[in-house]
Design an enzyme around this catalytic site. Structure first.
Site, PDB file in Angstrom:
ATOM      1  CG  ASP A  36      -1.884  -1.084   1.155  1.00 45.14           C
ATOM      2  OD1 ASP A  36      -2.192  -1.374  -0.030  1.00 45.14           O
ATOM      3  OD2 ASP A  36      -2.683  -1.512   2.138  1.00 45.14           O
ATOM      4  CB  CYS A  37       3.666   2.356   2.340  1.00 42.96           C
ATOM      5  SG  CYS A  37       4.371   0.848   2.619  1.00 42.96           S
TER       6      CYS A  37
END
Lengths: 135, 405
Positions: free
Chosen positions: B137-138
């Site tokens: 996600d990051c």
């Protein structure tokens, strides 16, 4: 006196003939055989340095060609790319003619192209691959 | 009168320090004696240039957009380690491209590897980087192919866990008819050649045999720029047998060093290939030795005649840990071009460039004379001969039947 570094190719039928000694005697030449290889039923190859007067050299090479020897100048040479050479000396023991050597005073690694027989043994042995083949 | 680091640095800043190379110090001590030399000389510079296989580069590339956590990275097709924070990479000098034929057709040529990538980066050349990631996600980016250049990297520093070996073995080959292809170069059959790899009397740790001045934080010349000693090197072995003058009689101390690649020059960071063995990096390294007292002055006057190295058979005894040295030989003998082994004359070949070692010691001397480079007192000295630290072999403790199926 002039010098020629040449490659002589002997067809199979000439291999047992004393071509070189004939040339040397007839044309009063000095010679130094750098490399020679002869395989049965195949061509013989010789890398040789001949020294004599210009006229004698020209005549001698023409004579050899008339006998069926193919004569070419030694065009392949090994050169030292000085931008790459680190002067370590890893090449000096592999070189069969001491063309590569270390100056014992300065520790510089020297390459004497006149002694080089283009055997190429130094090429893969050089760590920075500074010894190059040029045609 | 002993001197302090601070006093020597004051002289350096004032342009009044007496700085000589380790070669020059030999003559000075011979002419003036140790006492006078220790008073007059403030710093002795050393140098070495040779293949140092435990070396590598730590790089931070910055993030692409979107951001990415590298899980596999290749630089000019040479794999780099990235099991670190997102865009940190470590490339080791002996790493090979995955498609290199290695020794499948023995002896392999080993034309290119990690050391060559590092030299190209230092030379300011663009390098091809490919990276893969699994995506988070990051850090959503999964694939990347881009040119990189050292000027654009956030950090690029050499981080070498084992450099500047204090002395080393001399490799010979006792096998009858088989040339061997080693990290000491091609060693010719039947005592056909002997390879050695040390700058001898110019080599940093041979001029400070008990590590009285070289330790954690010592400022050094590394690859043409400024670097530092950050720890004892791997395999640091201060308990190696020593001659009467204190100099180890074989491989002993090592240092771990770090330095900014952006300051370095490609003539002192050279990718090298060993026929039939692999790739590495030849590193130029120099250390200034502050002459704090007479003892240190005496050490820095060490000569090639007084440094001996063990002669080792690399065809059998060395690889199979069978038997000891065939004898010892001095660097003066090694540098004469010929040594005697088992009663036979054997031509010698160096892997370490004395010409470059001398240039490094000379350049470091000029930096100090110009007041641009100060000597540094180590935060901690390296473990010395009294530490009990040795170099142990691996104790194999097989599990699962030793891997035998």
């Amino acid at each position: 006196m002039a010098t020629r570094r040449i490659v002589m190719h002997f067809p199979p039928q000439l291999i047992d003939e004393p071509i070189i000694s004939g040339l040397v005697r007839t044309f009063d030449l000095e010679f130094n055989i750098l490399r020679a290889s002869i395989t049965p039923q195949q061509e013989g190859v010789m890398v040789i340095v001949l020294e004599g007067t210009e006229a004698d050299l020209v005549a001698a090479l023409r004579n050899a060609q008339e006998k069926g020897v193919r004569v070419e100048p030694l065009e392949k040479e090994v050169v030292c790319n000085e931008d790459k050479c680190t002067e370590c000396g890893a090449c000096v023991t592999i070189c069969p003619t001491q063309a590569l050597a270390i100056d014992l005073e300065t520790r510089h690694v020297t390459f004497d192209a006149d002694k080089c027989i283009a055997c190429e043994l130094c090429v893969p042995v050089c760590p920075p691959r500074a010894m190059e083949i040029s045609f | 009168m002993p001197k302090t680091y601070a006093e020597i640095n004051e002289k350096i800043k004032a342009g009044k320090a007496v700085v000589v190379t380790a070669e020059e110090m030999i003559d000075i001590v011979e002419e003036e004696g140790t006492t006078k030399a220790a008073e007059r000389v403030d710093v002795v510079t050393t140098g070495t240039f040779g293949p140092m296989c435990s070396s590598g580069a730590m790089l931070n590339t910055g993030h692409p957009t979107p951001r990415m956590k590298y899980s596999r990275v290749w630089l000019n097709e040479v794999p780099a380690y990235c099991g670190l924070a997102a865009v940190d990479i470590f490339i080791g000098v002996t790493e090979l491209p995955e498609n290199d034929p290695r020794n499948r057709n023995h002896p392999g040529l080993f034309s290119y590897g990690g050391g060559h990538v590092i030299q190209e980066l230092v030379a300011g050349k663009d390098v091809r980087m490919a990276a893969e990631a699994y995506g988070t996600d990051c850090y959503p980016r999964r694939e990347l192919e881009t040119l990189i250049n050292i000027a654009d990297l956030n950090q690029a520093y050499l981080l070498n866990p084992r450099n500047a070996y204090q002395n080393y073995g001399v490799a010979v080959n006792l096998s009858r008819d088989r040339d061997i292809y080693t990290y000491m170069g091609v060693v010719q059959a039947d005592l056909g050649s002997a390879s050695f790899c040390s700058a001898g009397q110019l080599s940093p740790l041979l001029n400070d045999p008990y590590y009285r001045t070289i330790g954690i934080g010592t400022r050094i010349f590394l690859g043409g720029g400024t670097g530092y000693v950050y720890f004892q090197g791997t395999q640091h072995n201060p308990t190696q047998a020593r001659s009467e003058n204190g100099v180890p009689m074989g491989g002993a101390g090592t240092i771990a060093v770090v330095g900014d690649m952006k300051q370095m020059r490609p003539e002192y960071v050279v990718g090298v290939s060993f026929y039939g063995y692999g790739v590495s990096l030849a590193v130029g390294l120099g250390i200034p030795i502050p002459i704090l007292n007479e003892e240190i002055a005496r050490y820095t006057a060490v000569k090639d005649e007084d440094i001996v190295a063990p002669i080792l058979d690399y065809s059998r005894a060395y690889p199979y840990n069978e038997g000891g040295p065939l004898g010892h030989v001095s660097y003066a003998e090694l540098k004469s071009g010929q040594i005697e082994v088992n009663g036979r004359k054997v031509p010698t070949t160096p892997l370490s460039s004395y010409v470059k070692a001398r240039a490094i010691a000379e350049e470091l001397k000029q930096w100090i004379q110009a007041g641009e480079f100060l000597v540094s007192e180590p935060a901690e000295l390296l473990p010395s001969a009294d530490s009990g630290l040795g170099f142990k072999p691996l104790k194999e403790r097989p599990f699962n039947n030793g891997g035998v199926i």
